[in-house]
Enzyme design. Structure first.
Site, PDB file in Angstrom:
ATOM      1  N   VAL A  83       0.865  -1.175   0.000  1.00 49.57           N
ATOM      2  CA  VAL A  83       0.000   0.000   0.000  1.00 49.57           C
ATOM      3  C   VAL A  83       0.903   1.226   0.000  1.00 49.57           C
ATOM      4  O   VAL A  83       1.622   1.481   0.966  1.00 49.57           O
ATOM      5  CB  VAL A  83      -0.918   0.020   1.243  1.00 49.57           C
ATOM      6  CG1 VAL A  83      -1.796   1.278   1.232  1.00 49.57           C
ATOM      7  CG2 VAL A  83      -1.785  -1.234   1.286  1.00 49.57           C
ATOM      8  N   CYS A  84       0.896   1.961  -1.094  1.00 55.47           N
ATOM      9  CA  CYS A  84       1.772   3.118  -1.250  1.00 55.47           C
ATOM     10  C   CYS A  84       1.067   4.361  -0.710  1.00 55.47           C
ATOM     11  O   CYS A  84       0.161   4.898  -1.344  1.00 55.47           O
ATOM     12  CB  CYS A  84       2.127   3.298  -2.726  1.00 55.47           C
ATOM     13  SG  CYS A  84       3.415   4.515  -3.018  1.00 55.47           S
TER      14      CYS A  84
END
Length: 258
Positions: free
Chosen positions: A57-58
């Site tokens: 998850v950026c």
């Protein structure tokens, strides 16, 4: 507690509406001085610039992307709830194409909106594939939630598939069937609150592949929603009404006269 599993329902008005998106969070020994480590159950699909197919998850709040000031994790104020709300509101939004670093400059560019619409088409299809993944392999302890959610929302999801296949913009609000009928039957009705179809500007260019691929997903979802007990009578009835192709009988050639 050092492990947490959460599910986010895709927001209305986005290509992710009615989808279920699962995340696992690990709170390390250094928490809350450092943010939790969050893993996304992608099923091998990348349906958003911030959600990688490998599960990363950026997000600057998680330290997986650079940010400024309040965008970063603050041990005194930041919480896991803030992370989930950020994913739902900022990541799973109506125009995810512009989440990609550098692409925000294309908002006012001639090609930006077109590329955004194309991205939404793909994002919706990946969202449907994620639904199938969750239905067939629901995360542990969330089996009842998955079944109940799609039992309730299955009809709306199938209706959205058909609405988008007709050329309407992915992510636009799908008209409520009951209100549509009410408006149609109202004599001389000019209800300003009625949802008007929003035709996709690139529909003519994407109809062939998008419609064909979405139709396949529609059929697969119909089968799974039937199993879960969703209201699919309308779609099953429409399917049974389709005219069957008549087999042409070939006349036998007459024997040649002796």
């Amino acid at each position: 507690m050092d492990l947490l599993r959460a599910v986010i329902i895709g927001p209305q008005g986005t290509p992710y509406h009615d989808g279920l998106f699962f995340f696992d969070a690990q709170f390390t020994a250094s928490y809350p001085a450092t943010p939790p480590v969050v893993y996304y159950h992608s099923g091998g699909l990348r349906l958003n610039p911030n959600l990688y197919d490998c599960g990363t998850v950026c997000l600057s709040l998680l330290g997986t992307w650079h940010g400024n000031g309040c965008e970063n994790w603050n041990s005194a104020h930041s919480t896991m709830l803030q992370v989930l709300i950020s994913i739902q509101g900022l990541v799973l939004n109506e125009k995810p194409y512009f989440n990609e670093p550098g692409y925000e400059t294309e908002v006012n560019d001639a090609n930006g909106p077109r590329r955004s619409l194309e991205y939404n088409d793909t994002a919706f299809q990946h969202s449907c594939r994620t639904m199938l993944y969750s239905l067939r392999r629901p995360p542990q302890h969330f089996e009842d939630l998955v079944a109940g959610h799609f039992r309730e929302r299955g009809h709306a999801i199938l209706n959205a598939c058909k609405y988008y296949m007709e050329g309407n913009e992915v992510g636009s609000v799908v008209p409520d069937e009951g209100k549509e009928l009410e408006n149609a039957n109202a004599e001389g009705s000019s209800n300003s609150n009625a949802v008007k179809p929003k035709k996709c500007a690139g529909a003519g260019r994407r109809t062939a592949s998008f419609k064909a691929d979405t139709k396949v997903l529609f059929e697969e979802l119909l089968v799974e929603f039937n199993v879960k007990g969703a209201d699919t009578k309308k779609f099953c009835a429409e399917k049974s009404k389709k005219p069957r192709q008549k087999k042409k009988k070939l006349k036998k050639s007459q024997p040649a006269a002796a």
